[in-house]
Design an enzyme around this catalytic site. Structure first.
Site, mmCIF file in Angstrom:
data_model
loop_
_atom_site.group_PDB
_atom_site.id
_atom_site.type_symbol
_atom_site.label_atom_id
_atom_site.label_comp_id
_atom_site.label_asym_id
_atom_site.label_seq_id
_atom_site.Cartn_x
_atom_site.Cartn_y
_atom_site.Cartn_z
ATOM 1 N N LYS A 56 0.873 -1.175 0.000
ATOM 2 C CA LYS A 56 0.000 0.000 0.000
ATOM 3 C C LYS A 56 0.906 1.220 0.000
ATOM 4 C CE LYS A 56 -4.514 0.962 0.567
ATOM 5 N NZ LYS A 56 -5.685 0.249 0.055
ATOM 6 N N GLY A 78 -19.800 7.211 5.058
ATOM 7 C CA GLY A 78 -18.852 7.480 3.961
ATOM 8 C C GLY A 78 -19.483 7.110 2.635
ATOM 9 N N VAL A 79 -19.862 8.124 1.868
ATOM 10 C CA VAL A 79 -20.509 7.839 0.577
ATOM 11 C C VAL A 79 -19.654 8.394 -0.560
ATOM 12 C CG1 VAL A 79 -22.885 7.429 1.277
ATOM 13 C CG2 VAL A 79 -22.074 9.784 1.081
ATOM 14 N N GLY A 80 -18.418 7.890 -0.591
ATOM 15 C CA GLY A 80 -17.522 8.221 -1.702
ATOM 16 C C GLY A 80 -17.732 7.205 -2.802
ATOM 17 N N HIS A 81 -16.640 6.788 -3.429
ATOM 18 C CA HIS A 81 -16.741 5.847 -4.556
ATOM 19 C C HIS A 81 -17.493 4.576 -4.158
ATOM 20 C CE1 HIS A 81 -13.331 8.307 -6.018
ATOM 21 N NE2 HIS A 81 -13.814 7.999 -7.196
ATOM 22 N N VAL A 82 -16.987 3.867 -3.150
ATOM 23 C CA VAL A 82 -17.586 2.578 -2.786
ATOM 24 C C VAL A 82 -18.952 2.789 -2.141
ATOM 25 C CG1 VAL A 82 -17.297 0.440 -1.491
ATOM 26 C CG2 VAL A 82 -15.288 1.599 -2.394
HETATM 27 P P1 NAD Z 1 -13.478 7.740 -1.206
HETATM 28 O O1 NAD Z 1 -12.401 8.686 -0.872
HETATM 29 O O2 NAD Z 1 -14.088 7.788 -2.566
HETATM 30 O O3 NAD Z 1 -14.682 7.897 -0.165
HETATM 31 C C1 NAD Z 1 -14.502 8.004 1.203
HETATM 32 C C2 NAD Z 1 -15.627 8.897 1.716
HETATM 33 O O4 NAD Z 1 -15.600 8.885 3.126
HETATM 34 C C3 NAD Z 1 -15.485 10.349 1.252
HETATM 35 O O5 NAD Z 1 -16.699 10.806 0.695
HETATM 36 C C4 NAD Z 1 -15.144 11.082 2.551
HETATM 37 O O6 NAD Z 1 -15.623 12.400 2.584
HETATM 38 C C5 NAD Z 1 -15.834 10.204 3.573
HETATM 39 N N1 NAD Z 1 -15.344 10.343 4.950
HETATM 40 C C6 NAD Z 1 -14.074 10.506 5.396
HETATM 41 N N2 NAD Z 1 -14.063 10.588 6.749
HETATM 42 C C7 NAD Z 1 -15.360 10.457 7.153
HETATM 43 C C8 NAD Z 1 -16.007 10.429 8.420
HETATM 44 N N3 NAD Z 1 -15.325 10.585 9.556
HETATM 45 N N4 NAD Z 1 -17.347 10.267 8.458
HETATM 46 C C9 NAD Z 1 -18.058 10.108 7.310
HETATM 47 N N5 NAD Z 1 -17.503 10.128 6.093
HETATM 48 C C10 NAD Z 1 -16.178 10.297 6.014
HETATM 49 O O7 NAD Z 1 -12.925 6.269 -0.867
HETATM 50 P P2 NAD Z 1 -13.501 4.872 -1.365
HETATM 51 O O8 NAD Z 1 -12.697 4.424 -2.518
HETATM 52 O O9 NAD Z 1 -14.973 4.946 -1.449
HETATM 53 O O10 NAD Z 1 -13.088 3.929 -0.137
HETATM 54 C C11 NAD Z 1 -13.834 3.899 1.054
HETATM 55 C C12 NAD Z 1 -13.221 2.899 2.031
HETATM 56 O O11 NAD Z 1 -13.209 1.607 1.428
HETATM 57 C C13 NAD Z 1 -11.752 3.194 2.386
HETATM 58 O O12 NAD Z 1 -11.490 2.786 3.705
HETATM 59 C C14 NAD Z 1 -10.976 2.320 1.418
HETATM 60 O O13 NAD Z 1 -9.678 2.013 1.891
HETATM 61 C C15 NAD Z 1 -11.873 1.105 1.390
HETATM 62 N N6 NAD Z 1 -11.714 0.310 0.182
HETATM 63 C C16 NAD Z 1 -11.900 0.876 -1.043
HETATM 64 C C17 NAD Z 1 -11.753 0.085 -2.181
HETATM 65 C C18 NAD Z 1 -12.031 0.638 -3.553
HETATM 66 O O14 NAD Z 1 -12.171 -0.153 -4.501
HETATM 67 N N7 NAD Z 1 -12.137 1.936 -3.725
HETATM 68 C C19 NAD Z 1 -11.384 -1.252 -2.049
HETATM 69 C C20 NAD Z 1 -11.221 -1.804 -0.774
HETATM 70 C C21 NAD Z 1 -11.374 -0.999 0.326
#
Ligand code: NAD
Length: 368
Positions: free
Chosen positions: A94, A194-198
């Site tokens: 990572k 957390g409503v980002g990508h995933v």
């Molecule tokens: P992202 O950056 O697109 O979304 C994360 C979201 O969480 C953002 O909208 C951010 O504003 C929000 N956030 C941050 N701190 C917060 C809090 N205290 N309270 C509420 N919301 C908060 O990231 P992602 O790609 O959606 O990944 C989300 C999680 O899943 C991460 O922990 C990542 O490591 C894990 N993950 C992602 C993938 C992937 O394919 N993207 C794969 C495995 C694991």
């Protein structure tokens, strides 16, 4: 130069960083610094027994360099177990970049970072993570071939998040089957943090199944977009843990399951995509089990993304990626059954399976 004090361990607080690397089993940690672009990055390679280390790059405005180091050490170790339990031939790695993902991204920074990855000669492959996107990987790919999750028009597999969300959704359904005897989620109240990508793709699956979805995020724009698009209820970020819900799905950052929050939880299941949800794997794994909450090990159910980018290395095939991610459902049920049989936490049960695969494959590695 990064000013991590070699005498203070950010993980154990004990004598040295090398002690942490020994305890956690890391092979190599690389500090990358470039004044011209402002790049400050740490690449951690945990274990390459099963294959090259692969894991995304997180860009985050860490409060301290110690926090960044702690994060990358834990995340890279999690990647080793994630690949191992998913049956794919990858090691764990990572990277983190200490920067503001909303302000500090430049083409030059990404390309300089790409050069650092290139210098590792394929021991580490990167991809997206929190704060990074396919567009960023496109710049990294200008300098190195050791990058996955590049856009589809460049021959890559694109954003891995839909597959991560799909696997997480299956993991949630497997937990529902265990707790309620059936895996239907309609009518179940689910708190997605957390409503980002995933998080967004997960909400899409849940809403389609008529679950009652609550969301929280620290980004107001995301909240407005999500509540408009999916008609879901927004909850303040500090009241996430007090919600009277069936399922809590952490999809933001790690360590949200800790001594303070577990006490407040009212749900029956914790299952989400965030990495390293348990602040302390042993203490908080036990605490959540004692509270009668079923916890789906994060590295087990959020493996869809790494499965997807692994397929990119082999010549991408979407059907194969989703087919492999489908296995998360049965694997989750198997891990739950094992934890019950052996009276251990689900996290421990998942670790045992992952560690056994690494040990077994290590034994045949030197054979022709
Ligand atoms: P992202 O950056 O697109 O979304 C994360 C979201 O969480 C953002 O909208 C951010 O504003 C929000 N956030 C941050 N701190 C917060 C809090 N205290 N309270 C509420 N919301 C908060 O990231 P992602 O790609 O959606 O990944 C989300 C999680 O899943 C991460 O922990 C990542 O490591 C894990 N993950 C992602 C993938 C992937 O394919 N993207 C794969 C495995 C694991």
């Amino acid at each position: 130069m990064l000013s991590v004090q070699p005498t203070e361990s950010p993980v154990t607080g004990q004598s040295s960083i090398f002690n942490d690397l020994n305890v956690m089993g890391h092979e190599q940690v690389v500090f990358c610094s470039d004044n011209a672009t402002g790049l400050k990055s740490i690449i951690a390679i945990h274990d390459t027994t099963l294959g090259p280390a692969l894991g995304g790059t997180r860009m985050w405005n860490y409060a301290s360099e110690q926090d960044a180091l702690r994060d990358v050490l834990r995340l890279s170790r999690g990647m080793t177990y994630k690949a191992a339990i998913s049956g794919i031939n990858l090691g764990g790695g990572k990277a983190v970049i200490i920067a503001d993902p909303y302000q500090d991204k430049t083409e030059a920074l990404w390309r300089r970072y790409g050069k650092f990855i290139k210098s590792l000669n394929g021991k580490y492959y990167t991809a997206e993570d929190v704060g990074t996107s396919t567009k960023d990987m496109e710049f990294v790919a200008m300098e190195t071939k050791f990058v996955t999750g590049v856009p589809e028009y460049m021959g890559g597999s694109g954003d891995p998040s839909p597959v991560t969300a799909y696997g997480t959704y299956l993991g949630i359904k497997a937990c529902a089957k265990e707790v309620w005897g059936q895996d239907k989620l309609s009518g179940k109240k689910i708190m997605v943090q957390g409503v980002g990508h995933v998080g967004e793709y997960l909400v899409e699956h849940l809403v389609k199944e008529d679950a009652v979805v609550l969301i929280s995020d620290i980004n107001e724009d995301r909240l407005k977009y999500m509540s408009d698009a999916y008609k879901v209820k927004v909850v303040g970020k500090d009241s996430v843990y007090d919600q009277d819900v069936d399922i809590y799905a952490p999809c933001a950052l790690g360590a949200t399951l800790n001594s303070e929050t577990i006490d407040r939880l009212k749900c029956s299941i914790v299952a989400g995509a965030a990495n390293n949800q348990l602040q302390d794997e042993t203490v908080h794994g036990e605490m959540i089990k004692d509270k009668g909450i079923l916890y789906a090990p994060d590295f087990l159910i959020n493996a869809g993304g790494v499965i997807n980018v692994y397929m990119e290395l082999e010549g991408y095939n979407r059907e194969r990626a989703y087919g492999t991610a489908d296995k998360i459902y049965d694997r989750t049920l198997e891990i739950i059954a094992r934890s019950k049989d052996e009276g251990i936490t689900t996290h421990e049960a998942a670790l045992k399976v992952a560690e056994k695969r690494i040990r077994d494959i290590a034994k045949i590695k030197s054979k022709l």
